[in-house]
Design a protein around this motif. Structure first.
Motif, PDB file in Angstrom:
ATOM      1  N   UNK A  11      81.647 110.903  12.996  1.00 39.94           N
ATOM      2  CA  UNK A  11      82.816 111.429  13.707  1.00 39.94           C
ATOM      3  C   UNK A  11      82.515 112.794  14.330  1.00 39.94           C
ATOM      4  N   UNK A  12      81.796 113.657  13.597  1.00 46.69           N
ATOM      5  CA  UNK A  12      81.424 114.967  14.129  1.00 46.69           C
ATOM      6  C   UNK A  12      80.486 114.816  15.324  1.00 46.69           C
ATOM      7  N   UNK A  13      79.565 113.862  15.247  1.00 47.02           N
ATOM      8  CA  UNK A  13      78.650 113.635  16.363  1.00 47.02           C
ATOM      9  C   UNK A  13      79.399 113.101  17.589  1.00 47.02           C
ATOM     10  N   UNK A  19      82.439 116.873  23.643  1.00 53.94           N
ATOM     11  CA  UNK A  19      82.377 118.274  24.034  1.00 53.94           C
ATOM     12  C   UNK A  19      81.218 118.523  25.003  1.00 53.94           C
ATOM     13  N   UNK A  20      80.095 117.874  24.758  1.00 52.22           N
ATOM     14  CA  UNK A  20      78.958 117.984  25.671  1.00 52.22           C
ATOM     15  C   UNK A  20      79.295 117.451  27.051  1.00 52.22           C
ATOM     16  N   UNK A  21      80.038 116.346  27.112  1.00 52.70           N
ATOM     17  CA  UNK A  21      80.456 115.800  28.398  1.00 52.70           C
ATOM     18  C   UNK A  21      81.364 116.782  29.130  1.00 52.70           C
ATOM     19  N   UNK A  22      82.281 117.417  28.392  1.00 51.55           N
ATOM     20  CA  UNK A  22      83.174 118.406  28.999  1.00 51.55           C
ATOM     21  C   UNK A  22      82.376 119.586  29.558  1.00 51.55           C
ATOM     22  N   UNK A  50      75.846 127.374  36.275  1.00 50.62           N
ATOM     23  CA  UNK A  50      76.074 125.931  36.277  1.00 50.62           C
ATOM     24  C   UNK A  50      74.942 125.168  35.629  1.00 50.62           C
ATOM     25  N   UNK A  51      73.704 125.558  35.936  1.00 54.99           N
ATOM     26  CA  UNK A  51      72.559 124.866  35.347  1.00 54.99           C
ATOM     27  C   UNK A  51      72.461 125.104  33.841  1.00 54.99           C
ATOM     28  N   UNK A  52      72.808 126.306  33.398  1.00 51.41           N
ATOM     29  CA  UNK A  52      72.803 126.580  31.959  1.00 51.41           C
ATOM     30  C   UNK A  52      73.861 125.732  31.260  1.00 51.41           C
ATOM     31  N   UNK A  53      75.042 125.654  31.845  1.00 47.19           N
ATOM     32  CA  UNK A  53      76.099 124.830  31.246  1.00 47.19           C
ATOM     33  C   UNK A  53      75.702 123.360  31.211  1.00 47.19           C
ATOM     34  N   UNK A  54      75.107 122.871  32.271  1.00 50.85           N
ATOM     35  CA  UNK A  54      74.682 121.469  32.303  1.00 50.85           C
ATOM     36  C   UNK A  54      73.607 121.207  31.259  1.00 50.85           C
ATOM     37  N   UNK A  61      74.887 116.367  24.061  1.00 51.73           N
ATOM     38  CA  UNK A  61      75.048 114.915  24.112  1.00 51.73           C
ATOM     39  C   UNK A  61      73.811 114.199  23.574  1.00 51.73           C
ATOM     40  N   UNK A  62      72.636 114.686  23.916  1.00 52.67           N
ATOM     41  CA  UNK A  62      71.395 114.075  23.430  1.00 52.67           C
ATOM     42  C   UNK A  62      71.296 114.162  21.911  1.00 52.67           C
ATOM     43  N   UNK A  63      71.610 115.344  21.357  1.00 47.92           N
ATOM     44  CA  UNK A  63      71.554 115.533  19.912  1.00 47.92           C
ATOM     45  C   UNK A  63      72.608 114.675  19.212  1.00 47.92           C
ATOM     46  N   UNK A  64      73.804 114.594  19.782  1.00 46.41           N
ATOM     47  CA  UNK A  64      74.871 113.796  19.179  1.00 46.41           C
ATOM     48  C   UNK A  64      74.497 112.316  19.169  1.00 46.41           C
TER      49      UNK A  64
END
Length: 77
Positions: A11-13, A19-22, A50-54, A61-64
């Motif tokens: 659930x946390x992942x 959150x990563x998508x947001x 923008x690039x840092x946020x992406x 997302x990758x880690x999750x």
């Protein structure tokens, strides 16, 4: 690990994935805002931000997704 701990980890992942998508979406918006700036410094600031946020959102997302895959494999054992 107990089943409850595995389910909590999944659930946390999933929350981290959302959150990563947001954060990725917000980074794309900041990159798009680069069009409306006037000076070179403003262009570069928006591009770097923008690039840092992406990259942060993509890493989350990758880690999750890797955590979800690992925990589901443990759950099936």
């Amino acid at each position: 690990m107990e089943t409850d701990e595995i389910n909590a980890g999944i659930k946390a992942a999933q929350i981290n994935n959302a959150l990563g998508f947001f954060i990725i979406t917000f980074g794309v918006i900041v990159l798009f805002a680069m069009i409306f700036t006037e000076t070179f410094v403003e262009h570069m600031t928006d591009m770097v931000a923008g690039l840092i946020l992406i990259s942060i959102g993509g890493g989350m997302m990758w880690k999750a997704k890797s955590n979800i895959k690992k925990l589901k494999a443990k759950q099936e054992k």
